[in-house]
Design an enzyme around this catalytic site. Structure first.
Site, PDB file in Angstrom:
ATOM      1  CG  ASN A  74      -0.047  -0.371   2.395  1.00  0.00           C
ATOM      2  OD1 ASN A  74       0.721  -0.979   2.610  1.00  0.00           O
ATOM      3  ND2 ASN A  74      -0.483   0.467   3.661  1.00  0.00           N
ATOM      4  NE  ARG A  75       2.765   2.184   5.167  1.00  0.00           N
ATOM      5  CZ  ARG A  75       3.473   2.277   6.301  1.00  0.00           C
ATOM      6  NH1 ARG A  75       4.571   2.975   6.046  1.00  0.00           N
ATOM      7  NH2 ARG A  75       3.432   1.374   7.070  1.00  0.00           N
ATOM      8  N   GLY A  76       5.421   2.906  -0.012  1.00  0.00           N
ATOM      9  CA  GLY A  76       6.743   2.741  -0.154  1.00  0.00           C
ATOM     10  C   GLY A  76       7.177   1.908  -1.270  1.00  0.00           C
ATOM     11  CB  ILE A  77       9.973  -0.777  -1.292  1.00  0.00           C
ATOM     12  CG1 ILE A  77      11.064   0.394  -0.740  1.00  0.00           C
ATOM     13  CG2 ILE A  77      10.477  -1.735  -2.208  1.00  0.00           C
ATOM     14  CD1 ILE A  77      12.220  -0.480  -0.124  1.00  0.00           C
ATOM     15  NE  ARG A 103       0.546  -3.366   9.444  1.00  0.00           N
ATOM     16  CZ  ARG A 103       1.588  -3.110  10.256  1.00  0.00           C
ATOM     17  NH1 ARG A 103       1.645  -3.792  11.463  1.00  0.00           N
ATOM     18  NH2 ARG A 103       2.206  -1.973   9.967  1.00  0.00           N
ATOM     19  CG  ASP A 130      -0.780  -8.664  11.087  1.00  0.00           C
ATOM     20  OD1 ASP A 130       0.271  -9.087  10.739  1.00  0.00           O
ATOM     21  OD2 ASP A 130      -1.357  -7.977  12.186  1.00  0.00           O
ATOM     22  N   GLY A 137       7.728  -5.318   5.921  1.00  0.00           N
ATOM     23  CA  GLY A 137       8.640  -5.295   7.066  1.00  0.00           C
ATOM     24  C   GLY A 137       8.434  -4.031   7.839  1.00  0.00           C
ATOM     25  CE1 TYR A 181      14.071  -3.880   8.530  1.00  0.00           C
ATOM     26  CE2 TYR A 181      16.534  -3.319   8.031  1.00  0.00           C
ATOM     27  CZ  TYR A 181      15.095  -3.395   7.741  1.00  0.00           C
ATOM     28  OH  TYR A 181      14.978  -3.068   6.308  1.00  0.00           O
ATOM     29  CE  LYS A 205      13.983  -6.415   6.135  1.00  0.00           C
ATOM     30  NZ  LYS A 205      12.723  -6.886   5.255  1.00  0.00           N
TER      31      LYS A 205
END
Ligand SMILES: NC(=O)c1ccc[n+]([C@@H]2O[C@H](COP(=O)([O-])OP(=O)(O)OC[C@H]3O[C@@H](n4cnc5c(N)ncnc54)[C@H](OP(=O)(O)O)[C@@H]3O)[C@@H](O)[C@H]2O)c1
Length: 241
Positions: free
Chosen positions: A16-19, A39, A55, A84, A147, A151
Site C-alpha cells: 500500500n505504500r513505499g517500496i 493491514r 497481517d 517489514g 532487523y 533480513k
C-alpha cells in the site's frame, strides 16, 4: 517482452505504500494481474491493483488473503515478500519483544506467505519468489540487531527454497535495498541520514522505483536461471557483503 512474463497473478505483501507500492506499479505496467496486501483499508491505489487485507503475523489472515487473490486472479505465480518493520534500539535496551516482534513480521511473516504460495506454485509447475531483505542483513548496523537478524534470515530462506523447489521451475531470490526514500527512513535522525549519505558511493539515496525495476526483472523470464541470489540495490553501500 515474451507472453509468458505478463498476465501472471502477482502478490506483494505490504504493497500500500513505499517500496511495495512501487513494485506493484511496476508489475501492473508489465501487464500482470497485481494484488497487494495491507493491514489497513486503502482507498487511493492506482486502478487495476487489487487490495486485500492481511497481517503477515497471522496465518489465518494470510490464508484468507490468498483465497481472495486466487479467486480474482488465479494461483499466485509471483510472490514478493516485502512487508517489514523496524524497532531500532541498542542491544542493551532491546527487549525480547522488540526482537521477536520484528522477527515475527520480517522473517516468520515471509515464511507464512511463502508456505501458502508454494502449494499453488508446485501445482502450476512454475513460480517466482522475491524476498525483500536489506543491505543491513549482511553489512550489520548498530541498533538493528533485530532487523539485521530478520533480513539475513531471508537469505537462508531463499537459498533453502532454491534447493528444495529449484527443479520445479521455481526460483527464489533476495533483493537487498540500501537506503530508500520511504516512510521507514523518513523517521531516522538527521545525523543517521548524513552518515548513510557519506557512506554511499552513489552519493544519493535510492527511489522506490529503482528497487521495483530489479524485482520485476528478477521475476521475469529474462532471469529464469537466477536463483538463490542476493541482489544488492544500494548504490554500492554494501560492496563485498
Ligand atoms: N526504506 C528503506 O531504506 C529500506 C531499505 C532496505 C530494505 N527495506 C525493506 O523494504 C520493505 C518495504 O520497506 P518500506 O521502506 O517501503 O517501508 P514502509 O514504507 O514502512 O512500508 C512497510 C510496509 O510493510 C507493511 N507491513 C508492516 N507490518 C506488516 C504486517 N504485520 N503485516 C502486513 N503488512 C505489514 C506496511 O503495511 P501498513 O501500511 O499496514 O503498516 C507497509 O505496507 C521492508 O521489508 C523493509 O525492511 C527498506
Amino acid at each position: 517482452m515474451s507472453e509468458a512474463t505478463t498476465g501472471r497473478s502477482v502478490l506483494i505483501t505490504g504493497g500500500n505504500r513505499g517500496i511495495g507500492l512501487a513494485i506493484a506499479k511496476a508489475f501492473l505496467a508489465n501487464g500482470d494481474k497485481v494484488a497487494i496486501t495491507s493491514r489497513s483499508e486503502v482507498t487511493d491505489l492506482p486502478a487495476g491493483i487489487l487490495a486485500v487485507k492481511a497481517d503477515v503475523t497471522d496465518e489465518a489472515s494470510v490464508d484468507a488473503a490468498f483465497k481472495e487473490v486466487e479467486a480474482a486472479h488465479g494461483p499466485v505465480e509471483v510472490l514478493v515478500a516485502n512487508a517489514g518493520i523496524t524497532k531500532d534500539t541498542l542491544l542493551l535496551r532491546m527487549s525480547e519483544d522488540d526482537f521477536t516482534s520484528v522477527l515475527d513480521t520480517n522473517l516468520t511473516g515471509a515464511f507464512r506467505v511463502l508456505k501458502r504460495a508454494s502449494k499453488g506454485m508446485i501445482r502450476l509447475k512454475k513460480g517466482r519468489v522475491v524476498l525483500i531483505s536489506s543491505v543491513v542483513g549482511l553489512y550489520g548496523s548498530p541498533g538493528q540487531i533485530n532487523y539485521a537478524s530478520s533480513k539475513s534470515g531471508l537469505v537462508g530462506m531463499a537459498r533453502s527454497l532454491t534447493r528444495e523447489l529449484g527443479a520445479r521451475n521455481i526460483t527464489a531470490n533476495v533483493v537487498a535495498p540500501g537506503y530508500v526514500n520511504t516512510e521507514m527512513t523518513d523517521v531516522l535522525p538527521e545525523e543517521t541520514k548524513d552518515q548513510y549519505m557519506k557512506a554511499i558511493p552513489a552519493g544519493r539515496f535510492c527511489e522506490p522505483e529503482e528497487i521495483a525495476n530489479v524485482v520485476r526483472w528478477v521475476a521475469s523470464d529474462e532471469a529464469s536461471y537466477i536463483s538463490g541470489a542476493v541482489i544488492p540495490v544500494d548504490g554500492g553501500l554494501g560492496m563485498g557483503h
